[in-house]
Each structure stands twice: as structure tokens, then as C-alpha cells.
Design a protein around this motif. Structure first.
Motif, PDB file in Angstrom:
ATOM      1  N   ASP A 405       0.867  -1.180   0.000  1.00 29.51           N
ATOM      2  CA  ASP A 405       0.000   0.000   0.000  1.00 29.51           C
ATOM      3  C   ASP A 405       0.903   1.230   0.000  1.00 29.51           C
ATOM      4  O   ASP A 405       1.640   1.465   0.965  1.00 29.51           O
ATOM      5  CB  ASP A 405      -0.889  -0.005   1.247  1.00 29.51           C
ATOM      6  CG  ASP A 405      -1.887   1.157   1.266  1.00 29.51           C
ATOM      7  OD1 ASP A 405      -1.731   2.086   0.448  1.00 29.51           O
ATOM      8  OD2 ASP A 405      -2.811   1.134   2.106  1.00 29.51           O
ATOM      9  N   LYS A 406       0.861   2.014  -1.088  1.00 32.32           N
ATOM     10  CA  LYS A 406       1.780   3.144  -1.224  1.00 32.32           C
ATOM     11  C   LYS A 406       1.546   4.210  -0.158  1.00 32.32           C
ATOM     12  O   LYS A 406       2.437   5.008   0.126  1.00 32.32           O
ATOM     13  CB  LYS A 406       1.650   3.773  -2.621  1.00 32.32           C
ATOM     14  CG  LYS A 406       1.865   2.795  -3.767  1.00 32.32           C
ATOM     15  CD  LYS A 406       3.206   2.077  -3.668  1.00 32.32           C
ATOM     16  CE  LYS A 406       3.401   1.062  -4.785  1.00 32.32           C
ATOM     17  NZ  LYS A 406       4.624   0.266  -4.611  1.00 32.32           N
ATOM     18  N   ARG A 407       0.362   4.233   0.415  1.00 33.90           N
ATOM     19  CA  ARG A 407       0.087   5.206   1.481  1.00 33.90           C
ATOM     20  C   ARG A 407       0.627   4.723   2.819  1.00 33.90           C
ATOM     21  O   ARG A 407       0.839   5.513   3.732  1.00 33.90           O
ATOM     22  CB  ARG A 407      -1.415   5.466   1.572  1.00 33.90           C
ATOM     23  CG  ARG A 407      -1.999   6.181   0.352  1.00 33.90           C
ATOM     24  CD  ARG A 407      -3.510   6.207   0.400  1.00 33.90           C
ATOM     25  NE  ARG A 407      -4.053   4.841   0.357  1.00 33.90           N
ATOM     26  CZ  ARG A 407      -5.356   4.570   0.419  1.00 33.90           C
ATOM     27  NH1 ARG A 407      -6.233   5.551   0.539  1.00 33.90           N
ATOM     28  NH2 ARG A 407      -5.773   3.312   0.371  1.00 33.90           N
ATOM     29  N   LYS A 408       0.846   3.409   2.951  1.00 34.32           N
ATOM     30  CA  LYS A 408       1.406   2.824   4.163  1.00 34.32           C
ATOM     31  C   LYS A 408       2.492   1.819   3.778  1.00 34.32           C
ATOM     32  O   LYS A 408       2.310   0.598   3.903  1.00 34.32           O
ATOM     33  CB  LYS A 408       0.322   2.131   4.983  1.00 34.32           C
ATOM     34  CG  LYS A 408      -0.754   3.079   5.511  1.00 34.32           C
ATOM     35  CD  LYS A 408      -1.798   2.307   6.313  1.00 34.32           C
ATOM     36  CE  LYS A 408      -2.884   3.230   6.841  1.00 34.32           C
ATOM     37  NZ  LYS A 408      -3.920   2.475   7.601  1.00 34.32           N
ATOM     38  N   GLU A 437      20.143  -1.811  -3.002  1.00 32.81           N
ATOM     39  CA  GLU A 437      20.797  -2.298  -4.219  1.00 32.81           C
ATOM     40  C   GLU A 437      19.832  -2.412  -5.390  1.00 32.81           C
ATOM     41  O   GLU A 437      20.230  -2.260  -6.544  1.00 32.81           O
ATOM     42  CB  GLU A 437      21.458  -3.658  -3.944  1.00 32.81           C
ATOM     43  CG  GLU A 437      22.706  -3.549  -3.083  1.00 32.81           C
ATOM     44  CD  GLU A 437      23.328  -4.904  -2.793  1.00 32.81           C
ATOM     45  OE1 GLU A 437      22.750  -5.931  -3.224  1.00 32.81           O
ATOM     46  OE2 GLU A 437      24.387  -4.948  -2.130  1.00 32.81           O
ATOM     47  N   ILE A 438      18.543  -2.705  -5.106  1.00 33.63           N
ATOM     48  CA  ILE A 438      17.574  -2.803  -6.205  1.00 33.63           C
ATOM     49  C   ILE A 438      16.853  -1.483  -6.431  1.00 33.63           C
ATOM     50  O   ILE A 438      15.924  -1.409  -7.242  1.00 33.63           O
ATOM     51  CB  ILE A 438      16.548  -3.937  -5.962  1.00 33.63           C
ATOM     52  CG1 ILE A 438      15.784  -3.734  -4.650  1.00 33.63           C
ATOM     53  CG2 ILE A 438      17.238  -5.279  -5.979  1.00 33.63           C
ATOM     54  CD1 ILE A 438      14.747  -4.814  -4.372  1.00 33.63           C
ATOM     55  N   GLY A 439      17.303  -0.421  -5.727  1.00 32.28           N
ATOM     56  CA  GLY A 439      16.847   0.920  -6.058  1.00 32.28           C
ATOM     57  C   GLY A 439      15.622   1.421  -5.339  1.00 32.28           C
ATOM     58  O   GLY A 439      14.965   2.348  -5.832  1.00 32.28           O
ATOM     59  N   TYR A 440      15.297   0.870  -4.163  1.00 35.34           N
ATOM     60  CA  TYR A 440      14.128   1.338  -3.406  1.00 35.34           C
ATOM     61  C   TYR A 440      14.574   2.122  -2.175  1.00 35.34           C
ATOM     62  O   TYR A 440      15.501   1.717  -1.468  1.00 35.34           O
ATOM     63  CB  TYR A 440      13.249   0.160  -2.978  1.00 35.34           C
ATOM     64  CG  TYR A 440      12.476  -0.457  -4.114  1.00 35.34           C
ATOM     65  CD1 TYR A 440      11.322   0.146  -4.605  1.00 35.34           C
ATOM     66  CD2 TYR A 440      12.902  -1.643  -4.703  1.00 35.34           C
ATOM     67  CE1 TYR A 440      10.612  -0.420  -5.653  1.00 35.34           C
ATOM     68  CE2 TYR A 440      12.209  -2.216  -5.749  1.00 35.34           C
ATOM     69  CZ  TYR A 440      11.056  -1.605  -6.220  1.00 35.34           C
ATOM     70  OH  TYR A 440      10.360  -2.160  -7.264  1.00 35.34           O
ATOM     71  N   LEU A 441      13.881   3.237  -1.917  1.00 36.53           N
ATOM     72  CA  LEU A 441      14.165   4.054  -0.748  1.00 36.53           C
ATOM     73  C   LEU A 441      13.541   3.414   0.492  1.00 36.53           C
ATOM     74  O   LEU A 441      12.801   2.436   0.402  1.00 36.53           O
ATOM     75  CB  LEU A 441      13.607   5.461  -0.950  1.00 36.53           C
ATOM     76  CG  LEU A 441      14.211   6.253  -2.129  1.00 36.53           C
ATOM     77  CD1 LEU A 441      13.439   7.546  -2.337  1.00 36.53           C
ATOM     78  CD2 LEU A 441      15.682   6.539  -1.904  1.00 36.53           C
ATOM     79  N   SER A 442      13.805   4.011   1.650  1.00 30.99           N
ATOM     80  CA  SER A 442      13.225   3.524   2.885  1.00 30.99           C
ATOM     81  C   SER A 442      11.710   3.763   2.876  1.00 30.99           C
ATOM     82  O   SER A 442      11.191   4.531   2.056  1.00 30.99           O
ATOM     83  CB  SER A 442      13.861   4.238   4.094  1.00 30.99           C
ATOM     84  OG  SER A 442      13.553   5.621   4.036  1.00 30.99           O
ATOM     85  N   SER A 443      10.994   3.134   3.809  1.00 28.65           N
ATOM     86  CA  SER A 443       9.538   3.223   3.830  1.00 28.65           C
ATOM     87  C   SER A 443       9.060   4.659   4.003  1.00 28.65           C
ATOM     88  O   SER A 443       8.079   5.086   3.371  1.00 28.65           O
ATOM     89  CB  SER A 443       8.971   2.355   4.959  1.00 28.65           C
ATOM     90  OG  SER A 443       9.528   2.733   6.201  1.00 28.65           O
ATOM     91  N   SER A 444       9.765   5.444   4.832  1.00 27.35           N
ATOM     92  CA  SER A 444       9.359   6.841   5.037  1.00 27.35           C
ATOM     93  C   SER A 444       9.499   7.675   3.768  1.00 27.35           C
ATOM     94  O   SER A 444       8.732   8.611   3.549  1.00 27.35           O
ATOM     95  CB  SER A 444      10.181   7.451   6.157  1.00 27.35           C
ATOM     96  OG  SER A 444      11.556   7.452   5.836  1.00 27.35           O
ATOM     97  N   MET A 445      10.458   7.314   2.916  1.00 23.41           N
ATOM     98  CA  MET A 445      10.680   8.057   1.684  1.00 23.41           C
ATOM     99  C   MET A 445       9.823   7.527   0.535  1.00 23.41           C
ATOM    100  O   MET A 445       9.703   8.191  -0.492  1.00 23.41           O
ATOM    101  CB  MET A 445      12.161   8.018   1.312  1.00 23.41           C
ATOM    102  CG  MET A 445      13.068   8.678   2.335  1.00 23.41           C
ATOM    103  SD  MET A 445      14.820   8.662   1.844  1.00 23.41           S
ATOM    104  CE  MET A 445      15.573   9.407   3.287  1.00 23.41           C
ATOM    105  N   ARG A 446       9.258   6.324   0.702  1.00 22.13           N
ATOM    106  CA  ARG A 446       8.383   5.762  -0.361  1.00 22.13           C
ATOM    107  C   ARG A 446       6.928   6.176  -0.169  1.00 22.13           C
ATOM    108  O   ARG A 446       6.108   5.939  -1.059  1.00 22.13           O
ATOM    109  CB  ARG A 446       8.465   4.233  -0.345  1.00 22.13           C
ATOM    110  CG  ARG A 446       9.804   3.647  -0.669  1.00 22.13           C
ATOM    111  CD  ARG A 446       9.697   2.187  -1.113  1.00 22.13           C
ATOM    112  NE  ARG A 446       8.961   1.351  -0.208  1.00 22.13           N
ATOM    113  CZ  ARG A 446       9.470   0.701   0.834  1.00 22.13           C
ATOM    114  NH1 ARG A 446      10.763   0.830   1.106  1.00 22.13           N
ATOM    115  NH2 ARG A 446       8.710  -0.061   1.620  1.00 22.13           N
ATOM    116  N   LYS A 447       6.623   6.764   0.958  1.00 21.60           N
ATOM    117  CA  LYS A 447       5.221   7.068   1.273  1.00 21.60           C
ATOM    118  C   LYS A 447       4.633   8.080   0.309  1.00 21.60           C
ATOM    119  O   LYS A 447       5.217   9.108   0.010  1.00 21.60           O
ATOM    120  CB  LYS A 447       5.118   7.592   2.710  1.00 21.60           C
ATOM    121  CG  LYS A 447       3.701   7.778   3.190  1.00 21.60           C
ATOM    122  CD  LYS A 447       3.675   8.170   4.667  1.00 21.60           C
ATOM    123  CE  LYS A 447       2.247   8.304   5.169  1.00 21.60           C
ATOM    124  NZ  LYS A 447       2.203   8.663   6.600  1.00 21.60           N
TER     125      LYS A 447
END
Length: 449
Positions: A405-408, A437-447
Motif C-alpha cells: 500500500d503506497k500510502r502505508k 541495491e535494487i533501487g528502493y528508498l526507505s519506507s518513510s521516503m516511499r510514502k
């Protein structure tokens, strides 16, 4: 009582030593080149050396004939361009070009005043950088490869790390961030310690633990975290790069028994010695002319040999990859754990030679156009004892993040729990490493709001 006596004498000692000659530097540079870079280098060499004749068949598309054939074969909407899966011109070949980054780094080194040896080592380090601008190779290995003192290599690495963009040449994300902080003139031992030891707490926005551990107020920690989040974990920015076509060096074919690697000759390149200068060398009596031709002839032959050696090395590396990953190609199985050292041991190469041999190289297979580096990963043992490639774990992490869930968005701890239910017992910090390494930010930055 003992007495010491010192005598001068001549003694022969046999030892192996690698001399970093200009030819060796050029050979390593050519091995490190992608197919597109090699073609550009060949064209430049042919323009500077009149004895080298070069022909590159580019097999350009005859669009008039293509569209006429398409029109004759079926009726289609005039506003719709038809694309067939069996088209010779596969748009999977479109990838990013980062040539300009390396050109920029070479240019910055070349205008610096330093000993020629330092420039050679610095350029070698630049050649060793990965697509994100990191140096994954150990300076001890570079020193051994170049037969140089490791302190000199470390000094040259310091020089590279002073180049733009800030963070280039870092060996890990912590060093990358510290370089950027130093470049901005920020000298704060607390924020440096947080970056070195507790990036996982920063990613999880754990203000309380950070405040308690470093004995500073919460609002100070908030400022530190905002400062850290503003840093760039990947010094290389590809977003503004121009899209170019990438052509494979290798095509993989099944010979009835096994998969074998062969040079991909869709774009044929031929290099020969110019016939006019051949004849002139034999017929002239002018020693100055002969001397010039001889010099340029040696240069041309050396260049041709280096290109041929590059191509031969890449084919040998590709065939070892196919041997190790036979199950992946034959039975659609999982990739086996494989490292640069595994390839180096089978070919009796140094790992840095293999690193250059796979850098920016692609092979055309029945599974698509794949980068050589796609096949390399370390091993991991699942709870049931099965040994798999870490690439399989990264694929699982990618699937989990893409379906969240992109909001959470899911924290690394939550991803850890999900993976454990699937038989992967992995530490949270390892998940954070693979996620980066696969290019994903932390959860706080993906929100997403």
C-alpha cells in the motif's frame, strides 16, 4: 658475546613484477569498454592512425522498404505503428548511456597536476567504478593488480573522491554520505557517527533511540535526519542522460547439447592495415618515411591485438557463466550463486580482469538481452536447507514492495517478517542493503500522500 658483521655483495633475486606500461593501461581500458564505447574508440583510432583501415557495417534500417512491406502484407490503421515480436530491431536494446560521466571524470583528472603514475592509477580506479559511481573493488586488490603500494592506491582514491559529483568513488553508502557532508563543510562528529553506525534507525525514523544513544534532544535528531535524507545515496544521476541503443557482445545459441557463447556480429567491424602504406614501406628508400610507417604500424597492430584479446576474453567469460548457470538456461531453473572469483578461478584470471570483462557487457539469449552482471550473486540457505542466489531474495523483496500500500509502505522489519513466512530468515540490515541495491528508498521516503 655475539659480533655482527656487515658485508656488501651482489646477489641475484628472482621475482615477478608487473610493469604498468602504456600498452597494459590501454589493454585494460579496452577490456572495460562496452560495445558502443569500443566502436567509438575504434573510429577515433582509425582517424589518428592512417595505417589502420576500419569498416563498421551498421545495418541501418531501410524505413521506406520496411513500411512498404508492412503495408503490402496487411491493412492497418494509419495512425498506428505495428510492432511484431520477431522484429529484428528489438526495443529491449534501449538502455541508459553513462559515457559522459566517465568522460567528465577523466577530464577532471587530466587537468590536475600530479605525477603520471598517479594519473594512471586514478584512471584505473575510475574504470573500476560501477554504474552508481561506487568502487566495489578493494584497494588492496587494485594495488596487487598494478604492483603498487596500497598507500599510493588509497591516495589516488582520495583524489578520485574529490571529483564531481560529490560521493563519487565511495566504497559504501556511509562513505558516500560522509564525502558529501565534508564537501558541504559540515563537521559534526554526532551526525557522522549516526551515518556510520545507525542508518537503519534513520530509515525507521527512530528518534527516541537516536536521542537516547547520542544524548541529544529530539529536535536536534530531527534536524540530523532531515540533513541525512537530503544527501544522495547514489552520486551518479542518470535521469538526464540521453537514451542510446546498446548492442550485445555475445549471442547465446544451443548446439544440441549445451548452450554456447559466440561473438555477436550483427554489426560487423573489420580492421586491417592500409594497403597503400604496406606498399610504401616496401618500396621507399626514405628512412624517415620508413621509421614513421613502422611506428604507426606497430601501434595499429597493437590496437588490433588488444581488441581481439578483449573479444576473446569476453567469450571465455560468457562460456563459463553458461556452464555454471546451465540449469537456468536448460530447465528454466533458479540462478546459482556465482561470484567474480568463481569465474576467475576457472579461467586463471585475476578477479579485477573478470570485473572489467563483464562491465557494461550484454548477451543476447532466448530469455532476452541480459547484462553479464545479472548472473552474479552470493549464496543464501533457506530454512529448508535449499541454497539459492541472493538475486532470488531481491526478487522477493521487489515483489513485496511493488504490491504494498503506497500510502502505508512496509518497513524493513515488516518485510523481514513477511520473508520469514516464506522461508527466508534474513536480518533487517541485510534487507535494507538489498532494498538499496535494487533501487528502493526507505519506507518513510516511499510514502505517497
Amino acid at each position: 658475546m655475539y659480533s655482527l658483521s656487515f658485508k656488501n655483495k651482489i646477489q641475484q633475486v628472482q621475482s615477478q613484477k608487473l610493469i604498468m606500461t602504456t600498452n597494459l593501461v590501454q589493454s585494460l581500458k579496452i577490456l572495460n569498454m562496452s560495445r558502443m564505447e569500443l566502436e567509438e574508440e575504434i573510429e577515433v583510432e582509425s582517424m589518428t592512425n592512417p595505417l589502420l583501415d576500419v569498416t563498421i557495417e551498421k545495418n541501418e534500417i531501410n524505413w521506406e522498404k520496411y513500411l512498404k512491406d508492412a503495408k503490402d502484407s496487411y491493412i492497418y490503421d494509419k495512425n498506428e505503428f505495428a510492432y511484431r515480436d520477431n522484429s529484428e530491431y528489438d526495443f529491449e536494446n534501449m538502455t541508459k548511456s553513462i559515457d559522459s560521466l566517465y568522460d567528465s571524470l577523466y577530464g577532471q583528472i587530466n587537468i590536475m597536476y600530479m605525477e603520471p603514475k598517479y594519473k594512471i592509477i586514478s584512471n584505473y580506479i575510475i574504470d573500476s567504478l560501477d554504474k552508481d559511481g561506487y568502487l566495489r573493488e578493494k584497494t588492496e586488490d587494485i594495488a596487487k593488480e598494478l604492483n603498487e603500494d596500497v598507500d599510493i592506491v588509497n591516495l589516488c582514491l582520495d583524489i578520485v573522491q574529490q571529483l564531481e559529483p560529490a560521493g563519487i568513488g565511495a566504497r559504501n553508502i556511509q562513505e558516500c554520505m560522509l564525502i558529501q557532508l565534508k564537501r558541504e563543510g559540515i563537521e559534526d562528529p554526532v551526525i557522522e557517527k549516526i551515518i556510520e553506525k545507525d542508518l537503519n534507525l534513520v530509515a525507521n525514523l527512530d528518534y527516541k533511540r537516536l536521542s537516547s544513544k547520542y544524548h541529544v534532544k529530539k529536535n536536534v535528531i530531527e534536524n540530523y535526519i532531515d540533513r541525512i535524507k537530503a544527501l544522495n545515496p547514489k552520486p551518479v544521476q542518470l535521469s538526464n542522460e540521453e537514451i542510446v541503443y546498446t548492442y550485445p557482445d555475445i549471442i547465446v545459441e544451443f548446439d544440441g547439447k549445451k548452450y554456447v557463447a559466440k561473438p555477436y556480429n550483427d554489426k560487423k567491424i573489420s580492421m586491417n592495415i592500409n594497403q597503400f602504406y604496406r606498399d610504401l614501406m616496401l618500396n621507399t628508400n626514405d628512412e624517415s618515411v620508413k621509421s614513421y610507417i613502422r611506428e604507426r604500424l606497430n601501434s595499429a597492430k597493437q590496437f588490433i591485438n588488444e581488441v581481439n584479446e578483449r573479444n576473446s576474453t569476453i567469450v571465455r567469460i560468457a562460456n563459463v557463466i553458461l556452464e555454471i548457470q546451465e540449469d537456468y538456461f536448460k530447465n528454466n531453473g533458479d540462478l546459482k550463486p556465482m561470484s567474480l572469483v568463481d569465474i576467475a578461478d576457472k579461467l586463471d584470471f585475476h578477479p579485477s580482469t573478470v570485473s572489467r570483462g563483464v562491465n557494461g557487457k550484454y548477451m543476447l539469449t532466448s530469455k532476452g538481452l541480459l547484462e553479464f552482471k545479472y548472473f552474479f550473486s552470493t549464496s543464501f540457505k533457506k530454512c529448508d536447507g535449499e541454497v539459492i542466489s541472493t538475486n532470488s531474495i531481491k526478487d522477493e523483496i521487489k515483489k513485496i514492495i511493488e504490491n504494498e500500500d503506497k500510502r502505508k509502505p512496509l518497513s524493513d522489519s515488516k518485510i523481514e517478517s513477511i520473508l520469514k513466512t516464506r522461508g527466508y530468515d534474513i536480518a533487517r540490515r541485510t534487507i535494507a542493503k538489498y532494498r538499496e541495491e535494487i533501487g528502493y528508498l526507505s519506507s518513510s521516503m516511499r510514502k505517497e500522500v
